[in-house]
Design a protein around this motif. Structure first.
Motif, PDB file in Angstrom:
ATOM      1  N   GLU A 106     -13.929   1.830  -2.654  1.00 48.27           N
ATOM      2  CA  GLU A 106     -14.499   2.889  -3.357  1.00 48.27           C
ATOM      3  C   GLU A 106     -15.590   2.609  -3.895  1.00 48.27           C
ATOM      4  N   ARG A 107     -16.431   2.562  -3.110  1.00 48.23           N
ATOM      5  CA  ARG A 107     -17.381   2.415  -2.751  1.00 48.23           C
ATOM      6  C   ARG A 107     -19.029   3.043  -2.031  1.00 48.23           C
ATOM      7  N   ARG A 108     -17.732   4.378  -1.207  1.00 47.35           N
ATOM      8  CA  ARG A 108     -18.171   4.716   0.018  1.00 47.35           C
ATOM      9  C   ARG A 108     -18.680   3.728   0.742  1.00 47.35           C
ATOM     10  N   ARG A 109     -18.523   3.018   0.476  1.00 48.50           N
ATOM     11  CA  ARG A 109     -19.211   1.738   2.117  1.00 48.50           C
ATOM     12  C   ARG A 109     -18.388   1.978   3.070  1.00 48.50           C
ATOM     13  N   CYS A 110     -18.287   1.787   4.718  1.00 44.15           N
ATOM     14  CA  CYS A 110     -17.757   2.834   5.473  1.00 44.15           C
ATOM     15  C   CYS A 110     -17.123   1.096   6.172  1.00 44.15           C
ATOM     16  N   SER A 142     -11.315  15.460   4.697  1.00 43.31           N
ATOM     17  CA  SER A 142      -9.910  13.883   4.211  1.00 43.31           C
ATOM     18  C   SER A 142      -9.113  14.417   4.849  1.00 43.31           C
ATOM     19  N   LEU A 143      -8.157  12.997   5.475  1.00 43.10           N
ATOM     20  CA  LEU A 143      -7.087  13.134   5.986  1.00 43.10           C
ATOM     21  C   LEU A 143      -6.141  12.197   4.974  1.00 43.10           C
ATOM     22  N   ALA A 144      -6.248  11.314   4.653  1.00 38.26           N
ATOM     23  CA  ALA A 144      -5.551  10.305   3.529  1.00 38.26           C
ATOM     24  C   ALA A 144      -6.416   9.538   2.105  1.00 38.26           C
ATOM     25  N   SER A 145      -5.676   9.215   1.552  1.00 37.87           N
ATOM     26  CA  SER A 145      -5.933   7.917   1.021  1.00 37.87           C
ATOM     27  C   SER A 145      -4.852   7.311   0.603  1.00 37.87           C
ATOM     28  N   VAL A 146      -5.237   5.713   0.412  1.00 32.82           N
ATOM     29  CA  VAL A 146      -4.690   4.139   0.921  1.00 32.82           C
ATOM     30  C   VAL A 146      -4.792   3.913  -0.751  1.00 32.82           C
ATOM     31  N   SER A 147      -3.824   4.063  -1.722  1.00 32.18           N
ATOM     32  CA  SER A 147      -3.697   3.087  -3.122  1.00 32.18           C
ATOM     33  C   SER A 147      -2.889   1.634  -2.718  1.00 32.18           C
ATOM     34  N   THR A 148      -3.080   0.360  -4.069  1.00 29.75           N
ATOM     35  CA  THR A 148      -1.907  -0.739  -4.089  1.00 29.75           C
ATOM     36  C   THR A 148      -1.984   0.507  -4.918  1.00 29.75           C
ATOM     37  N   ALA A 204      -6.388   3.727  -6.206  1.00 27.90           N
ATOM     38  CA  ALA A 204      -6.889   3.231  -4.666  1.00 27.90           C
ATOM     39  C   ALA A 204      -7.895   2.395  -4.177  1.00 27.90           C
ATOM     40  N   LEU A 205      -7.876   2.339  -3.264  1.00 25.80           N
ATOM     41  CA  LEU A 205      -8.799   1.524  -2.258  1.00 25.80           C
ATOM     42  C   LEU A 205      -9.375   2.158  -1.268  1.00 25.80           C
ATOM     43  N   TYR A 206      -9.236   3.059  -0.521  1.00 25.50           N
ATOM     44  CA  TYR A 206      -9.674   3.415   0.932  1.00 25.50           C
ATOM     45  C   TYR A 206      -9.563   5.302   0.698  1.00 25.50           C
ATOM     46  N   GLU A 207     -10.502   6.058   1.571  1.00 33.38           N
ATOM     47  CA  GLU A 207     -10.265   7.143   1.464  1.00 33.38           C
ATOM     48  C   GLU A 207     -10.618   7.220   3.654  1.00 33.38           C
ATOM     49  N   PHE A 256       0.668  -1.610   0.088  1.00 35.70           N
ATOM     50  CA  PHE A 256      -0.187   0.454   0.121  1.00 35.70           C
ATOM     51  C   PHE A 256       0.472   1.089  -0.178  1.00 35.70           C
ATOM     52  N   SER A 257       0.671   2.141  -0.294  1.00 37.69           N
ATOM     53  CA  SER A 257       0.594   4.060  -0.607  1.00 37.69           C
ATOM     54  C   SER A 257       0.032   4.236   0.031  1.00 37.69           C
TER      55      SER A 257
END
Length: 199
Positions: free
Chosen positions: A143-147, A108-114, A125-128, A95-96
């Motif tokens: 990515e579907r805005r599910r918690c 918006s704090l951070a984004s998580v990507s592969t 992008a994987l998570y926000e 992850f990055s």
């Protein structure tokens, strides 16, 4: 002393995982994290003997000390960017995590990507991660805005916080709790009152 772990009857339903994170190492003279489940069993730990300066590398371990993720600050980056590696193998990051720097969007704090393959440096992008770290109330969306996971200060039955270093993590069945625990460590490095790991 008040119990810092959740009692069994308060475990979240629907196969959610509920963990208690104590920002303290169980080892003497050591900084870190202790993570326990609803039965009081040790699940994860971070033990760090460094007491001075910034930590560019943090290892998240299981209860027996096996490295699960190595969290490494990306150097020579214009933004606050961290790489998360599987185990202690720092060859290819899984992850990055990039800190958001937009002053107009403070939730918006951070984004998580592969990361892409070795021939492709693209990121997926994987998570926000959103809300407020200073208030210890963060939510991770897919990515579907599910918690998929959230953490907040842990409280007693009467609604009294156990302190600024005891958190409650609730992780949905869609995500490995180890991933979110790694994100909590990264957020602390990005947004903690001190950019140092020691408490």
């Amino acid at each position: 002393m008040t119990k810092v772990y959740p009692e069994e009857q308060h475990v979240a339903g629907n196969n959610q995982v509920m963990l208690t994170v104590w920002k303290k190492s169980l080892l003497y003279n050591c900084n870190g994290y202790t993570v326990i489940d609803s039965k009081g069993n040790l699940v994860y730990r971070v033990d760090n003997y460094a007491t001075q300066g910034k930590n560019d590398e943090i290892v998240l371990m299981n209860a027996s000390g096996r490295p699960l993720f190595t969290i490494h600050r990306k150097r020579l980056s214009l933004s606050d960017n961290w790489l998360v590696y599987e185990g202690d193998n720092m060859v290819k990051p899984r992850f990055s995590v990039k800190k958001h720097m937009n002053p107009l969007n403070t939730t918006s704090l951070a984004s998580v990507s592969t990361l892409g393959s070795s021939n492709n440096n693209s990121k997926n992008a994987l998570y926000e991660i959103e809300r407020s770290y200073t208030r210890k109330c963060c939510v991770m969306f897919d990515e579907r805005r599910r918690c998929v996971a959230e953490f907040k200060l842990k409280e007693t039955r009467g609604g009294i916080a156990l302190g600024g270093d005891v958190f409650q993590l609730v992780v949905q069945p869609l995500i490995d709790p180890t991933i979110f625990m790694a994100m909590v460590i990264v957020l602390d490095q990005m947004f903690g009152s001190s950019r140092h790991f020691c408490t």
